[in-house]
Design a protein around this motif. Structure first.
Motif, PDB file in Angstrom:
ATOM      1  N   ARG A  11      23.095 -18.645  49.128  1.00 20.67           N
ATOM      2  CA  ARG A  11      22.865 -19.761  50.047  1.00 20.67           C
ATOM      3  C   ARG A  11      23.650 -19.570  51.333  1.00 20.67           C
ATOM      4  O   ARG A  11      24.706 -18.932  51.354  1.00 20.67           O
ATOM      5  CB  ARG A  11      23.296 -21.074  49.386  1.00 20.67           C
ATOM      6  CG  ARG A  11      22.608 -21.366  48.062  1.00 20.67           C
ATOM      7  CD  ARG A  11      21.167 -21.779  48.256  1.00 20.67           C
ATOM      8  NE  ARG A  11      20.503 -22.025  46.985  1.00 20.67           N
ATOM      9  CZ  ARG A  11      19.699 -23.054  46.761  1.00 20.67           C
ATOM     10  NH1 ARG A  11      19.447 -23.923  47.717  1.00 20.67           N
ATOM     11  NH2 ARG A  11      19.139 -23.209  45.584  1.00 20.67           N
ATOM     12  N   ASP A  12      23.129 -20.179  52.407  1.00 17.43           N
ATOM     13  CA  ASP A  12      23.885 -20.167  53.656  1.00 17.43           C
ATOM     14  C   ASP A  12      25.149 -21.003  53.504  1.00 17.43           C
ATOM     15  O   ASP A  12      26.240 -20.595  53.915  1.00 17.43           O
ATOM     16  CB  ASP A  12      23.040 -20.734  54.802  1.00 17.43           C
ATOM     17  CG  ASP A  12      21.891 -19.810  55.195  1.00 17.43           C
ATOM     18  OD1 ASP A  12      21.981 -18.608  54.864  1.00 17.43           O
ATOM     19  OD2 ASP A  12      20.924 -20.291  55.802  1.00 17.43           O
ATOM     20  N   VAL A  13      24.987 -22.225  52.925  1.00 17.93           N
ATOM     21  CA  VAL A  13      26.116 -23.141  52.764  1.00 17.93           C
ATOM     22  C   VAL A  13      26.084 -23.738  51.365  1.00 17.93           C
ATOM     23  O   VAL A  13      25.037 -24.185  50.902  1.00 17.93           O
ATOM     24  CB  VAL A  13      26.071 -24.290  53.796  1.00 17.93           C
ATOM     25  CG1 VAL A  13      27.305 -25.188  53.649  1.00 17.93           C
ATOM     26  CG2 VAL A  13      25.967 -23.757  55.213  1.00 17.93           C
ATOM     27  N   VAL A  14      27.223 -23.745  50.705  1.00 18.79           N
ATOM     28  CA  VAL A  14      27.385 -24.453  49.436  1.00 18.79           C
ATOM     29  C   VAL A  14      28.441 -25.532  49.633  1.00 18.79           C
ATOM     30  O   VAL A  14      29.527 -25.266  50.160  1.00 18.79           O
ATOM     31  CB  VAL A  14      27.795 -23.503  48.294  1.00 18.79           C
ATOM     32  CG1 VAL A  14      28.225 -24.305  47.061  1.00 18.79           C
ATOM     33  CG2 VAL A  14      26.642 -22.585  47.931  1.00 18.79           C
ATOM     34  N   ALA A 128      27.620 -17.495  48.857  1.00 23.99           N
ATOM     35  CA  ALA A 128      27.367 -18.332  50.034  1.00 23.99           C
ATOM     36  C   ALA A 128      28.068 -17.757  51.250  1.00 23.99           C
ATOM     37  O   ALA A 128      29.146 -17.158  51.149  1.00 23.99           O
ATOM     38  CB  ALA A 128      27.854 -19.756  49.787  1.00 23.99           C
ATOM     39  N   GLY A 129      27.434 -17.946  52.398  1.00 26.49           N
ATOM     40  CA  GLY A 129      28.059 -17.518  53.644  1.00 26.49           C
ATOM     41  C   GLY A 129      29.195 -18.456  54.043  1.00 26.49           C
ATOM     42  O   GLY A 129      30.215 -18.019  54.579  1.00 26.49           O
ATOM     43  N   ARG A 130      29.008 -19.743  53.755  1.00 28.62           N
ATOM     44  CA  ARG A 130      30.046 -20.740  54.046  1.00 28.62           C
ATOM     45  C   ARG A 130      30.151 -21.707  52.874  1.00 28.62           C
ATOM     46  O   ARG A 130      29.160 -21.991  52.210  1.00 28.62           O
ATOM     47  CB  ARG A 130      29.708 -21.501  55.331  1.00 28.62           C
ATOM     48  CG  ARG A 130      29.817 -20.667  56.607  1.00 28.62           C
ATOM     49  CD  ARG A 130      29.230 -21.392  57.798  1.00 28.62           C
ATOM     50  NE  ARG A 130      27.779 -21.514  57.681  1.00 28.62           N
ATOM     51  CZ  ARG A 130      27.023 -22.198  58.532  1.00 28.62           C
ATOM     52  NH1 ARG A 130      27.578 -22.842  59.535  1.00 28.62           N
ATOM     53  NH2 ARG A 130      25.708 -22.251  58.358  1.00 28.62           N
ATOM     54  N   VAL A 131      31.357 -22.219  52.653  1.00 29.18           N
ATOM     55  CA  VAL A 131      31.605 -23.173  51.573  1.00 29.18           C
ATOM     56  C   VAL A 131      32.399 -24.353  52.114  1.00 29.18           C
ATOM     57  O   VAL A 131      33.360 -24.171  52.867  1.00 29.18           O
ATOM     58  CB  VAL A 131      32.384 -22.521  50.407  1.00 29.18           C
ATOM     59  CG1 VAL A 131      32.783 -23.577  49.370  1.00 29.18           C
ATOM     60  CG2 VAL A 131      31.551 -21.427  49.751  1.00 29.18           C
TER      61      VAL A 131
END
Length: 285
Positions: A11-14, A128-131
């Motif tokens: 995912r891009d963001v979690v 994820a790319g960002r969390v």
């Protein structure tokens, strides 16, 4: 609302946590077309609210309790109960079709921006790319160490377990902690006719629920004090510690609550306080 996922989820963001902050963030992420996933440890959105004590009500009026895009369905100046909050959060996730996966407990987070790895309790890994960690401040229960020495004759209930006065055994009840939750529970117990003792440490600031006929939060928003930067004089004052709102000591005393200093030790059913006094309670909350 999605409740499924796979071992190769990327995912891009979690967002970890689907409470108020997580849901609000999910709203903006999905409105912007982002590829996001919200992970919620509980089996239902809003479950943590539904599990609190029966009489719990917010001390912020409903008009200030809304998440983006959806007004809180109650009289604007009413104070919603915990079940209303739980239902609102669950409905919010469904209404906006937010990508929430329930029953997903994150046990490990590692990596760096662009390549985070989140491990779930079942062993699955999500990348994820960002969390964003939006688990809140009250996810881990804390119980004073002295309670281990109270003995089996004293019933103990953390605020997460307390529900209502008639579920506690007859006899004196000691409430440990004089912040908002402790005072609200102590007042409820006293009004139910129980002999209530409240142990508190440092004195907390008290704020009234209403000032000059207006709710406290009307004043805070109208004057924009609630938006003050944390480095400003007002911001430092507001964030110094959590104030007690709407449950002053005088109301507790009027209801018959007996105040004690900090509870420091226990031995075979007797609690000792730092000022030298002691108490043999039937139950401790």
């Amino acid at each position: 609302m999605s409740t499924s996922g796979g071992p190769d989820d990327v995912r891009d963001v979690v967002v970890v946590g689907a409470g108020q902050a997580g849901l609000a963030l999910g709203y903006y992420l999905t409105r912007g077309g982002g590829d996001a996933l919200l992970l919620e440890r509980a089996e239902r959105v809003g479950a943590r609210w539904a599990e609190r004590w029966d009489s719990l009500r917010l001390f912020t009026p409903a008009r200030y309790d809304a998440l983006p895009g959806a007004a809180f369905p109650a009289d604007p100046w009413s104070y919603p109960g915990k079940d209303e909050v739980a239902a609102y959060l669950e409905d919010y996730a469904t209404r906006f079709d937010l990508p929430v996966r329930t029953g997903a407990e994150v046990t490990r987070l590692e990596g760096a921006a662009g390549d985070f790895r989140l491990q779930l309790a079942g062993g699955e890994t999500i990348r994820a790319g960002r969390v964003v960690v939006a688990t809140g401040a009250f996810g881990r229960l804390w119980t004073p160490s002295f309670t281990a020495r109270l003995g089996a004759g004293v019933e103990q209930a953390h605020t997460d377990d307390y529900r209502r006065p008639d579920l506690l055994p007859a006899g004196p009840v000691l409430v440990v902690g004089g912040a908002n939750s402790g005072r609200q529970i102590a007042l409820e117990l006293a009004r139910a006719g129980r002999a209530v003792h409240l142990s508190e440490g440092a004195r907390l600031r008290e704020l009234p629920q209403r000032v000059l006929g207006r709710d406290l939060f009307w004043w805070l928003t109208t004057t924009r004090a609630i938006h003050a930067p944390p480095t400003s004089l007002v911001g430092r004052r507001l964030s110094a510690n959590e104030p007690v709102i709407g449950t002053p000591r005088r109301a507790l005393r009027a209801a018959g609550v007996t105040f004690h200093s900090r509870a420091a030790a226990a031995d075979r059913g007797t609690v000792q306080f730092v000022d030298g006094h002691s108490l043999r309670p039937a139950a401790v909350v």
